[in-house]
Write a protein that holds these residues in place. Structure first.
Motif, PDB file in Angstrom:
ATOM      1  N   VAL A   1     -29.258 -31.878  45.936  1.00 41.51           N
ATOM      2  CA  VAL A   1     -29.931 -32.227  47.190  1.00 41.51           C
ATOM      3  C   VAL A   1     -29.048 -33.136  48.037  1.00 41.51           C
ATOM      4  CG1 VAL A   1     -31.903 -33.435  48.194  1.00 41.51           C
ATOM      5  CG2 VAL A   1     -32.241 -31.908  46.243  1.00 41.51           C
ATOM      6  N   ALA A   2     -28.408 -34.109  47.400  1.00 38.67           N
ATOM      7  CA  ALA A   2     -27.532 -35.013  48.146  1.00 38.67           C
ATOM      8  C   ALA A   2     -26.373 -34.250  48.773  1.00 38.67           C
ATOM      9  CB  ALA A   2     -27.010 -36.109  47.213  1.00 38.67           C
ATOM     10  N   GLY A   3     -25.808 -33.302  48.024  1.00 40.40           N
ATOM     11  CA  GLY A   3     -24.717 -32.505  48.571  1.00 40.40           C
ATOM     12  C   GLY A   3     -25.149 -31.664  49.749  1.00 40.40           C
ATOM     13  N   LEU A   4     -26.350 -31.076  49.661  1.00 39.84           N
ATOM     14  CA  LEU A   4     -26.868 -30.269  50.770  1.00 39.84           C
ATOM     15  C   LEU A   4     -27.099 -31.126  52.009  1.00 39.84           C
ATOM     16  CD1 LEU A   4     -29.412 -27.967  48.901  1.00 39.84           C
ATOM     17  CD2 LEU A   4     -27.215 -27.299  49.887  1.00 39.84           C
ATOM     18  N   VAL A   5     -27.662 -32.312  51.803  1.00 40.82           N
ATOM     19  CA  VAL A   5     -27.891 -33.206  52.946  1.00 40.82           C
ATOM     20  C   VAL A   5     -26.563 -33.598  53.582  1.00 40.82           C
ATOM     21  CG1 VAL A   5     -28.712 -35.492  53.625  1.00 40.82           C
ATOM     22  CG2 VAL A   5     -30.086 -34.088  52.072  1.00 40.82           C
ATOM     23  N   LEU A   6     -25.592 -33.937  52.745  1.00 41.84           N
ATOM     24  CA  LEU A   6     -24.283 -34.328  53.265  1.00 41.84           C
ATOM     25  C   LEU A   6     -23.633 -33.187  54.035  1.00 41.84           C
ATOM     26  CD1 LEU A   6     -22.022 -36.503  53.298  1.00 41.84           C
ATOM     27  CD2 LEU A   6     -21.132 -35.436  51.207  1.00 41.84           C
ATOM     28  N   ALA A   7     -23.835 -31.951  53.568  1.00 39.00           N
ATOM     29  CA  ALA A   7     -23.178 -30.808  54.199  1.00 39.00           C
ATOM     30  C   ALA A   7     -23.936 -30.301  55.419  1.00 39.00           C
ATOM     31  CB  ALA A   7     -23.028 -29.679  53.182  1.00 39.00           C
ATOM     32  N   LEU A   8     -25.274 -30.299  55.345  1.00 38.39           N
ATOM     33  CA  LEU A   8     -26.067 -29.648  56.395  1.00 38.39           C
ATOM     34  C   LEU A   8     -26.570 -30.601  57.468  1.00 38.39           C
ATOM     35  CD1 LEU A   8     -28.194 -27.143  54.257  1.00 38.39           C
ATOM     36  CD2 LEU A   8     -26.058 -26.735  55.485  1.00 38.39           C
ATOM     37  N   LEU A   9     -26.694 -31.886  57.155  1.00 35.79           N
ATOM     38  CA  LEU A   9     -27.206 -32.816  58.163  1.00 35.79           C
ATOM     39  C   LEU A   9     -26.303 -32.905  59.393  1.00 35.79           C
ATOM     40  CD1 LEU A   9     -29.462 -34.754  58.896  1.00 35.79           C
ATOM     41  CD2 LEU A   9     -28.173 -36.594  57.772  1.00 35.79           C
ATOM     42  N   PRO A  10     -24.975 -32.984  59.255  1.00 37.34           N
ATOM     43  CA  PRO A  10     -24.136 -33.059  60.467  1.00 37.34           C
ATOM     44  C   PRO A  10     -24.255 -31.833  61.371  1.00 37.34           C
ATOM     45  CG  PRO A  10     -22.891 -33.715  58.527  1.00 37.34           C
ATOM     46  CD  PRO A  10     -24.163 -33.125  58.031  1.00 37.34           C
ATOM     47  N   ILE A  11     -24.653 -30.687  60.799  1.00 36.59           N
ATOM     48  CA  ILE A  11     -24.769 -29.473  61.618  1.00 36.59           C
ATOM     49  C   ILE A  11     -26.237 -29.075  61.778  1.00 36.59           C
ATOM     50  CG2 ILE A  11     -22.466 -28.602  61.107  1.00 36.59           C
ATOM     51  CD1 ILE A  11     -23.730 -26.782  59.009  1.00 36.59           C
ATOM     52  N   ALA A  12     -27.136 -30.049  61.633  1.00 34.34           N
ATOM     53  CA  ALA A  12     -28.562 -29.774  61.859  1.00 34.34           C
ATOM     54  C   ALA A  12     -28.782 -29.400  63.319  1.00 34.34           C
ATOM     55  CB  ALA A  12     -29.389 -31.000  61.502  1.00 34.34           C
ATOM     56  N   PRO A  13     -29.683 -28.452  63.594  1.00 31.61           N
ATOM     57  CA  PRO A  13     -29.875 -27.981  64.976  1.00 31.61           C
ATOM     58  C   PRO A  13     -30.524 -29.034  65.862  1.00 31.61           C
ATOM     59  CG  PRO A  13     -31.493 -26.984  63.520  1.00 31.61           C
ATOM     60  CD  PRO A  13     -30.529 -27.707  62.635  1.00 31.61           C
ATOM     61  N   MET A  14     -30.078 -29.071  67.093  1.00 38.24           N
ATOM     62  CA  MET A  14     -30.651 -29.937  68.115  1.00 38.24           C
ATOM     63  C   MET A  14     -31.160 -29.066  69.257  1.00 38.24           C
ATOM     64  SD  MET A  14     -30.404 -32.970  66.950  1.00 38.24           S
ATOM     65  CE  MET A  14     -30.675 -33.998  68.391  1.00 38.24           C
ATOM     66  N   PRO A  15     -32.074 -29.590  70.084  1.00 33.89           N
ATOM     67  CA  PRO A  15     -32.540 -28.796  71.231  1.00 33.89           C
ATOM     68  C   PRO A  15     -31.382 -28.378  72.124  1.00 33.89           C
ATOM     69  CG  PRO A  15     -33.970 -30.688  70.893  1.00 33.89           C
ATOM     70  CD  PRO A  15     -32.795 -30.864  69.972  1.00 33.89           C
ATOM     71  N   LEU A  16     -31.447 -27.148  72.599  1.00 31.17           N
ATOM     72  CA  LEU A  16     -30.390 -26.622  73.450  1.00 31.17           C
ATOM     73  C   LEU A  16     -30.277 -27.420  74.739  1.00 31.17           C
ATOM     74  CD1 LEU A  16     -31.134 -22.813  73.031  1.00 31.17           C
ATOM     75  CD2 LEU A  16     -29.375 -24.146  71.868  1.00 31.17           C
ATOM     76  N   THR A  17     -29.050 -27.671  75.159  1.00 31.53           N
ATOM     77  CA  THR A  17     -28.801 -28.354  76.423  1.00 31.53           C
ATOM     78  C   THR A  17     -29.171 -27.432  77.578  1.00 31.53           C
ATOM     79  OG1 THR A  17     -26.977 -29.543  75.390  1.00 31.53           O
ATOM     80  CG2 THR A  17     -27.051 -29.532  77.791  1.00 31.53           C
ATOM     81  N   ILE A  18     -29.810 -27.992  78.586  1.00 30.19           N
ATOM     82  CA  ILE A  18     -30.252 -27.154  79.712  1.00 30.19           C
ATOM     83  C   ILE A  18     -29.867 -27.794  81.041  1.00 30.19           C
ATOM     84  CG2 ILE A  18     -32.176 -26.117  78.464  1.00 30.19           C
ATOM     85  CD1 ILE A  18     -32.916 -28.765  81.048  1.00 30.19           C
ATOM     86  N   THR A  19     -29.938 -26.985  82.060  1.00 31.99           N
ATOM     87  CA  THR A  19     -29.787 -27.461  83.434  1.00 31.99           C
ATOM     88  C   THR A  19     -30.796 -26.723  84.286  1.00 31.99           C
ATOM     89  OG1 THR A  19     -28.181 -27.834  85.211  1.00 31.99           O
ATOM     90  CG2 THR A  19     -28.092 -25.707  84.109  1.00 31.99           C
ATOM     91  N   SER A  20     -31.106 -27.263  85.439  1.00 25.65           N
ATOM     92  CA  SER A  20     -32.056 -26.586  86.325  1.00 25.65           C
ATOM     93  C   SER A  20     -31.330 -25.529  87.144  1.00 25.65           C
ATOM     94  CB  SER A  20     -32.736 -27.591  87.253  1.00 25.65           C
ATOM     95  OG  SER A  20     -31.768 -28.258  88.045  1.00 25.65           O
ATOM     96  N   ARG A  21     -32.061 -24.557  87.602  1.00 21.21           N
ATOM     97  CA  ARG A  21     -31.496 -23.514  88.446  1.00 21.21           C
ATOM     98  C   ARG A  21     -32.443 -23.264  89.603  1.00 21.21           C
ATOM     99  NH1 ARG A  21     -32.044 -18.217  84.487  1.00 21.21           N
ATOM    100  NH2 ARG A  21     -34.246 -18.442  83.974  1.00 21.21           N
ATOM    101  N   PRO A  22     -31.941 -22.768  90.727  1.00 13.84           N
ATOM    102  CA  PRO A  22     -32.800 -22.565  91.893  1.00 13.84           C
ATOM    103  C   PRO A  22     -33.917 -21.575  91.599  1.00 13.84           C
ATOM    104  CG  PRO A  22     -30.477 -22.389  92.481  1.00 13.84           C
ATOM    105  CD  PRO A  22     -30.535 -22.412  90.999  1.00 13.84           C
ATOM    106  N   ALA A  23     -35.063 -21.856  92.162  1.00 10.89           N
ATOM    107  CA  ALA A  23     -36.189 -20.933  92.010  1.00 10.89           C
ATOM    108  C   ALA A  23     -35.924 -19.652  92.788  1.00 10.89           C
ATOM    109  CB  ALA A  23     -37.466 -21.593  92.504  1.00 10.89           C
TER     110      ALA A  23
END
Length: 584
Positions: free
Chosen positions: A412-434
Motif C-alpha cells: 500500500v505504501a508503495g502504491l501511494v508513493l507511486a500513484l499519489l504524484p500522478i493522482a488526477p486533478m480537475p481539468l484546467t479550463i478557460t471561458s469561450r465566447p457564447a
C-alpha cells in the motif's frame, strides 16, 4: 477499507464502479459548471470539432444523412468523415442528449463516461480473468482509466479516452488461443472490432499490434503452446477478418478512396514523439504535475502519453524484477518496452536534446502506420503498467507468510508513493465566447438557403473554430466554408493529409487582421479574389460578432470588400447574395 474489501463481490464491484464515476466527475467538474461556456485552454479547436461531429450524428439519425462524408463544413469540397474520426459509435447513442441539451453537454458526458467506462471495463476483465483479488483489479483499472495520458487527452479527445471496448477485445483474442468454438468467438471479436473502428481506428490498430507482440513474447518462452493454440487462433482470426472486413468494407472504401480521402498524416504531427525524460515526469493534469516543467517533453499538452513519474517508473521495473519468473510478466514487460520505444518517434531525445534516430523512422512510411501519431504508442505501455500493478497487488495479497501484514502495508505504501504524484486533478479550463444570439435566435434563417453558406469572420480554420460551434448548436442546419479537419493537400483526393482545406486568400487576409489589429488598404485585385472565393462558397451572409477580437479593424476590412454592413442583435451582417449569385 479492509472490511469493505472483505464484503460480497457484488458490493465490491459496485463500489469500484462508483469510485471510478466519482473520479471522472471530479476530473470534469470545472467543465460541468458551464459546458457551453468552458473549454480546455490552448487547443480549443478539438472540442469544437467533436461537437460538430456530435451534431452530424443527429443529422444521420433524424434526416438519414450520409454518415461518412459531409459538405456542411469546408463547403463545397466537404470533408471525409471516416478519415476524421467522426465517432459515430459514440455520437449516435448520444443523439438524445445532444438534442435535449446540446453538443457541448454531450461532449462533457462523453469525457466523463470515457474515463469511468474505461476504468470499469478494465476492472471487469481483470477481476474476472486475470486476478482473483478485486482490490488488485481496481488498482490496475484505476491506472488504465486515469493515467496521466488519459487525463491529457480528456480535455480534447473523447474518442481516444473511450477505451472501454479494448479490454474485451484483448480478452477475446486471448480466448481464441484455447477456444473450443473459434468461429463463434471470432464473430464476437469481429463485432467488437467493428464498433471500435467507429470510435477510434488508431487505438484499434495499437491494440492489434500489442496483442501480436504479446502473443509472440509468450510463444518465444513457451513454444509448445503453439501446437495447441494456432488452429483455433487462426480460425477465429480468419472469421473475425471476414466478418469485420465485410461490415467495414464500404466505410473503409470511403475512407481511403472516397471523396476528400488523403494518404498519410500531415507533417505537423507525423513526427510527434515522446522525450525519454517524459517517462519520469508527472503529467500536467495530475497532483504533482507542472506544465512549465513539461515543456518540450511532449509534442503538446494534449499528447502527454508517457508521463508516469519517477516513483511509478521505478515501481514498474521493480515489479518485473520481482515477478520475472512468470511468463505473463515477462511478456507484458516486452510489450511495454516495445511500445515505449516506438513512442519516442523518429528522433530519440533526452530533455529536448536529440540523441539518435528512433526505430519508428523505419516504420513511418508503411501503409496504415503512416497515419499513426507515434507518441500515442505510450498508451499501450500505460495499459501494461496497469496490468503489472494488478498482478503485483494480487501476489502481495496472496502471500501466506507470517509477515504478510507487513508485506501488504509495504504494498500500500508503495502504491501511494507511486500513484499519489500522478493522482488526477480537475481539468484546467478557460471561458469561450457564447454562440451569438443572432445564431441562437435563428435570425440567420432569413438569409441562408439550403445550398448557401454562412461565412464567419474570421473564416473557420484550425485556429478559429467558433463558427463550427455555431453550426453545431443548430445541428448543422447551415453550411460553412473551411473549418478544422484533415483533408488532402490542395483538395485533391489521394494527396498527403493536411489540416484544413484549400488555401484561402480571404481567410488569410482576415486572420492577419484579427491577429494584428491593422486594417489593410485593399486594391481591386484583392477585392476580385475575395469575391471569387465568396462566390465559390456560395456565401449568403458574412457575419462578424461584435465581441470578436479586433472587431473594428475586421469590420472596416470586410466593408472594403463587400460594402457597408448592418448591426443585427450582437453581430455585424453583410448580405452578399446579390454579389455571389451565379448571375453576378
Amino acid at each position: 477499507m479492509a472490511r469493505w474489501w472483505r464484503s460480497t463481490p457484488r458490493r465490491q464491484d459496485l463500489g469500484a464502479y462508483g469510485v471510478f464515476l466519482l473520479a471522472a466527475l471530479w476530473v470534469t467538474s470545472r467543465i460541468w459548471v458551464d459546458p457551453a461556456g468552458r473549454v480546455a485552454p490552448l487547443y480549443t479547436s478539438d472540442p469544437a470539432q467533436v461537437q460538430f461531429f456530435l451534431a452530424h450524428s443527429v443529422r444521420v439519425v433524424l434526416h438519414g444523412e450520409f454518415p461518412f462524408y459531409t459538405d456542411q463544413f469546408n463547403y463545397p469540397d466537404g470533408v471525409n468523415l471516416m478519415a476524421n474520426t467522426a465517432i459515430l459509435a459514440l455520437g449516435i447513442p448520444m443523439v438524445p442528449v445532444t438534442l435535449l441539451f446540446g453538443p457541448a453537454v454531450s461532449f462533457v458526458v462523453l469525457v466523463t463516461l470515457g474515463l469511468a467506462g474505461t476504468a470499469a471495463a478494465w476492472y471487469h476483465v481483470l477481476s474476472r480473468h486475470v486476478v482473483r483479488v478485486r482490490l488488485a483489479a481496481a488498482v490496475g483499472a484505476w491506472f488504465c482509466g486515469f493515467s496521466p495520458g488519459m487525463l491529457s487527452h480528456a480535455s480534447w479527445h473523447p474518442n481516444i479516452i473511450s477505451q472501454f471496448l479494448l479490454p474485451f477485445i484483448v480478452w477475446r483474442v486471448l480466448v481464441l488461443t484455447r477456444s473450443t468454438r473459434p468461429v463463434r468467438d471470432g464473430v464476437l471479436l469481429a463485432l467488437l472490432v467493428t464498433a471500435q473502428a467507429f470510435i477510434n481506428e488508431e487505438i484499434l490498430l495499437f491494440t492489434a499490434l500489442a496483442c501480436g507482440v504479446f502473443l509472440l513474447a509468450v510463444l518465444a518462452q513457451r513454444r509448445q503452446l503453439w501446437s495447441a493454440a494456432w488452429r483455433p487462433l487462426a480460425t477465429g482470426l480468419a472469421t473475425c477478418a471476414l466478418l469485420a472486413g465485410a461490415l467495414l468494407a464500404y466505410p473503409l472504401f470511403i475512407q481511403f478512396a472516397g471523396p476528400m480521402a488523403y494518404h498519410g498524416l500531415s507533417d505537423a504531427v507525423r513526427d510527434y514523439g515522446n522525450d525519454i525524460a517524459a517517462f519520469f515526469a508527472p503529467g500536467s493534469a495530475t497532483l504533482g504535475g507542472n506544465e512549465g516543467a513539461n515543456v518540450n517533453l511532449a509534442p503538446n499538452y494534449s499528447e502527454e502519453n508517457a508521463f508516469f513519474g519517477w516513483s511509478l517508473s521505478l515501481l514498474a521495473v521493480g515489479i518485473v524484477l520481482w515477478l520475472r519468473r512468470e511468463v505473463l510478466v515477462r511478456a507484458l514487460a516486452v510489450t511495454g518496452v516495445v511500445f515505449a520505444v516506438l513512442s519516442l518517434g523518429e528522433r530519440v531525445s533526452w530533455w529536448d536534446r536529440d540523441l539518435t534516430t528512433g526505430p519508428w523512422d523505419l516504420l513511418v512510411k508503411l501503409p496504415l502506420l503512416d497515419a499513426v501519431v507515434p507518441t500515442r504508442f505510450g498508451l499501450i505501455t500505460t495499459v501494461v503498467i496497469g496490468i503489472l500493478l494488478a498482478l503485483a497487488v494480487e501476489r502481495a495479497w496472496s502471500l501466506r507468510s507470517a509477515e504478510r501484514r507487513t508485506v501488504r502495508a509495504l504494498t500500500v505504501a508503495g502504491l501511494v508513493l507511486a500513484l499519489l504524484p500522478i493522482a488526477p486533478m480537475p481539468l484546467t479550463i478557460t471561458s469561450r465566447p457564447a454562440v451569438p444570439q443572432f445564431i441562437t435566435a435563428d435570425r440567420w434563417r432569413r438569409y441562408v438557403g439550403p445550398d448557401q453558406t454562412l461565412v464567419s469572420v474570421p473564416v473557420p480554420s484550425m485556429g478559429n473554430t467558433y463558427a463550427m460551434r455555431w453550426a453545431a448548436s443548430t445541428n448543422l442546419d447551415f453550411k460553412i466554408p473551411g473549418g478544422y479537419f484533415l483533408a488532402p493537400r490542395n483538395g485533391v483526393t489521394g494527396d498527403p493529409g493536411r489540416f484544413g482545406g484549400r488555401p484561402s486568400g480571404f481567410g488569410d487576409l482576415l486572420a492577419e487582421v484579427a491577429s494584428t489589429g491593422r486594417t489593410p488598404k485593399l486594391n481591386d485585385r484583392q477585392r476580385r479574389r475575395c469575391l471569387d472565393e465568396l462566390r465559390h462558397w456560395r456565401a449568403a451572409i458574412v457575419v462578424l460578432p461584435m465581441n470578436e477580437q479586433n472587431a473594428e479593424p475586421l469590420r472596416r476590412t470586410v466593408e472594403q470588400l463587400v460594402g457597408p454592413g448592418r448591426q443585427e442583435l450582437d453581430v455585424w451582417v453583410w448580405d452578399v447574395r446579390t454579389l455571389t449569385a451565379r448571375s453576378a
